[in-house]
Design a protein around this motif. Structure first.
Motif, short mmCIF file in Angstrom:
data_model
loop_
_atom_site.label_atom_id
_atom_site.label_comp_id
_atom_site.label_asym_id
_atom_site.label_seq_id
_atom_site.Cartn_x
_atom_site.Cartn_y
_atom_site.Cartn_z
N VAL A 108 0.84 -1.20 0.00
CA VAL A 108 0.00 0.00 0.00
C VAL A 108 0.88 1.25 0.00
CG1 VAL A 108 -1.70 1.32 1.33
CG2 VAL A 108 -1.91 -1.17 1.15
N GLY A 109 1.93 1.23 0.83
CA GLY A 109 2.84 2.37 0.89
C GLY A 109 3.54 2.61 -0.44
N LEU A 110 4.00 1.54 -1.05
CA LEU A 110 4.69 1.66 -2.35
C LEU A 110 3.75 2.32 -3.35
CD1 LEU A 110 7.26 0.95 -3.94
CD2 LEU A 110 6.19 -1.22 -4.53
N ALA A 111 2.49 1.88 -3.35
CA ALA A 111 1.50 2.46 -4.27
C ALA A 111 1.26 3.93 -3.96
CB ALA A 111 0.19 1.67 -4.18
N ALA A 112 1.05 4.24 -2.67
CA ALA A 112 0.75 5.62 -2.28
C ALA A 112 1.91 6.54 -2.64
CB ALA A 112 0.47 5.69 -0.78
N PHE A 113 3.13 6.12 -2.31
CA PHE A 113 4.29 6.97 -2.55
C PHE A 113 4.55 7.14 -4.05
CE2 PHE A 113 6.56 6.44 1.82
CZ PHE A 113 5.42 6.90 2.43
N THR A 114 4.29 6.08 -4.82
CA THR A 114 4.49 6.19 -6.27
C THR A 114 3.58 7.26 -6.86
OG1 THR A 114 5.10 3.84 -6.39
CG2 THR A 114 4.43 4.92 -8.44
N GLY A 141 8.73 6.02 -4.34
CA GLY A 141 8.34 4.71 -3.83
C GLY A 141 9.50 3.89 -3.28
N VAL A 142 10.61 3.85 -4.00
CA VAL A 142 11.67 2.92 -3.60
C VAL A 142 12.91 3.61 -3.02
CG1 VAL A 142 10.92 1.36 -5.45
CG2 VAL A 142 12.93 2.80 -5.81
N GLY A 143 12.99 4.95 -3.13
CA GLY A 143 14.21 5.68 -2.71
C GLY A 143 14.55 5.51 -1.24
N GLY A 144 13.53 5.53 -0.39
CA GLY A 144 13.79 5.37 1.04
C GLY A 144 14.40 4.01 1.35
N GLY A 145 13.90 2.97 0.70
CA GLY A 145 14.45 1.63 0.90
C GLY A 145 15.88 1.52 0.37
N ILE A 158 15.88 -3.44 -4.06
CA ILE A 158 15.29 -3.32 -5.40
C ILE A 158 16.19 -3.89 -6.47
CG2 ILE A 158 13.92 -1.27 -4.91
CD1 ILE A 158 16.13 0.15 -6.75
N LEU A 159 17.50 -4.04 -6.18
CA LEU A 159 18.40 -4.61 -7.17
C LEU A 159 18.28 -6.12 -7.21
CD1 LEU A 159 21.71 -2.57 -6.72
CD2 LEU A 159 19.96 -2.30 -8.47
N LYS A 160 17.62 -6.69 -6.21
CA LYS A 160 17.69 -8.13 -6.10
C LYS A 160 16.40 -8.91 -6.30
CE LYS A 160 20.03 -9.17 -2.43
NZ LYS A 160 21.09 -9.80 -1.58
N LYS A 161 15.25 -8.36 -5.82
CA LYS A 161 14.17 -9.32 -5.64
C LYS A 161 12.77 -8.84 -5.90
CE LYS A 161 15.41 -12.85 -2.45
NZ LYS A 161 14.89 -13.47 -1.30
N HIS A 162 11.91 -9.77 -6.07
CA HIS A 162 10.48 -9.67 -5.81
C HIS A 162 9.75 -8.60 -6.61
CE1 HIS A 162 10.25 -12.66 -2.83
NE2 HIS A 162 10.82 -12.00 -1.86
N VAL A 163 10.33 -8.22 -7.77
CA VAL A 163 9.57 -7.35 -8.66
C VAL A 163 9.09 -6.12 -7.89
CG1 VAL A 163 7.70 -7.38 -10.36
CG2 VAL A 163 8.83 -9.48 -9.79
N TYR A 164 9.95 -5.59 -7.04
CA TYR A 164 9.54 -4.48 -6.18
C TYR A 164 9.46 -3.17 -6.95
CZ TYR A 164 9.14 -1.95 -1.76
OH TYR A 164 8.68 -1.17 -0.75
N ALA A 165 10.59 -2.75 -7.53
CA ALA A 165 10.59 -1.51 -8.29
C ALA A 165 9.72 -1.65 -9.54
CB ALA A 165 12.02 -1.12 -8.67
#
Lengths: 218, 218, 218
Positions: A108-114, A141-145, A158-165
């Motif tokens: 949800v956070g990734l969506a909101a921040f994007t 969305g992903v900068g904080g991580g 985000i460089l490694k896994k799970h289709v995050y970015a």
């Protein structure tokens, strides 16, 4: 008005999820209280800070209106004291349930921040620059991580896994290119739901992107 | 006028201490001369550079008036040649004395940079934004060290030990909130002394902040 | 006009070389396709982005005119598919030839980006600030590689080896200080050639800068 409340709510969910993920990284690395706060805050508000720097909105909005900073701070403190006084919680069944909930919150956070990132670019007058808008959506969305992982000395997630970015990217592209056809609000909501759907499906079915070389190189 | 000289002196002490700490990190990592210069400079002027970027003071002041850059450069070169021509110095009793002196210099630098950061925020017109002022004070104080550690591939020092960022934070909060009651100059000096006192006492008595989990997890 | 075409050509060579170096780092780290794209892009356009942030040119030019972003993207994709469908290529003689060519391309890119950085500072009105100009030249040249290494979790290349930043620095100093005597164009071309010459000679003869301590400390 209702829109604002709803938006605030999903940003709050994202802030709590991101702050928790930073704090848990710090706790697993056995950092002290200040380290836990720093990583929690960095994860929660770092993406927005990078976005604001790239847009020239300085000082970044988090410093002018620190509501999400305070929200992340409270989240981190609560988490710290719960774990401090319930050491066994880190290994028991609670942690599994906690991680399942946090995974949903994080999506949800990734969506909101994007979508916030894209809106911020539009408000700054760069709505026509599609590449910039999409980039800033994903960065928010992903900068904080990414900052969390660099500071914690681990390869950015985000460089490694799970289709995050990728989930963030798909939602951002949808929102930017379909705003004209669907109207801004509908495109935003659909884009955000797309992020959540891709992210949760990717976790559930262990989707991964292809690599260049075969999986057992040795 | 006397104030300016005194201020310049303590900033110079801080620059020398921070440049030395960056250079020693590089020397211990067996980097070459350029790597030593880069880490020394980054530690000495990196915090101020990050502060200026967040305030929109670009190009950052270090590039417009590079007096501290030159000071850090000379410090690093002197240190390099002393160690280069006295290899045994790295293991003898000199290094112990050197580290004791540098620890005091470093505390003075942390104090000087913390209050400079707050003054810079005030000069840029953000004196009323207390959270921003405090953050920029701490960032100016610890930011160079964080950049040094990220570049050297080690977990940032402030995430781990010795109440380092906490000392800066306590002094920053004191300065910002007591400027009204004590007058700006008195609050600044007292805030700076508070940073030095907390930092030196924390080193001497090995103060540490609490962690979330017990100390022997295995 | 001819100047512009030539300049575009050497910047294109640099972009291809830098994107390849980022992509190869990601492939060796076994990152997935998105990770490969991110590291390739970061290496290719990251230095210019940092330069623009320090100059206050926001949003950075890469977002407004993403021609080099696209060029880097295509480079990374081609490389990905070549390696994906020719796994043995990573260990055969091709890789040796490839690395020799890329080493030359990389030197050309370092030269091109160094002089672009200085030109950008001049265009922004800071031509008289020699230290700033030289720094921005070197940052544009090596900044992308530093970001790549930080994200990939390895000690930045420029801190360790091969007179890399030194070549950029020598060319930058030459260009900035001899623009008056030789004319801007002649100084630029000579400065760029100096970067390439130093870089290639350093690789061939394994030049290294001195270290502070002897080479076998144990």
């Amino acid at each position: 008005m209702e829109n604002i409340s709803l938006f605030f709510l999903i940003e709050a969910i994202g802030t709590i999820a991101f702050a928790s993920s930073g704090a848990m990284t710090a706790i697993r690395k056995r950092l002290d209280l200040l380290g836990i706060i720093i990583l929690g805050e960095t994860t929660a508000v770092g993406g927005g800070m990078l976005r604001d720097i790239l847009l020239g909105r300085v000082p970044p909005s988090l410093f002018i209106n620190p509501v999400y900073v305070i929200m992340a701070f409270v989240t981190v403190l609560i988490l710290f004291f719960i774990i401090r006084f319930n050491q066994q919680i880190m290994t028991g069944p609670y942690i599994v349930a906690y991680e399942k909930i946090m995974n949903i919150f994080d999506a949800v956070g990734l969506a909101a921040f994007t979508v916030t990132g894209i809106d911020t670019a539009a408000m700054a007058g760069y709505g026509e620059y599609h590449f910039l808008s999409i980039f800033l959506g994903v960065l928010t969305g992903v900068g904080g991580g990414v900052l969390r992982d660099i500071m914690a000395g681990q390869t950015p997630y985000i460089l490694k896994k799970h289709v995050y970015a990728c989930a963030s990217l798909a939602g951002a592209i949808f929102y930017v290119y379909l705003s004209g056809a669907l109207g801004s609000n509908a495109a935003m909501v659909t884009g955000a739901l797309l992020v959540i759907a891709i992210r949760l499906l990717a976790t559930k079915y262990c989707w991964d992107l292809p690599k260049a070389t075969a999986d057992e190189p040795k």
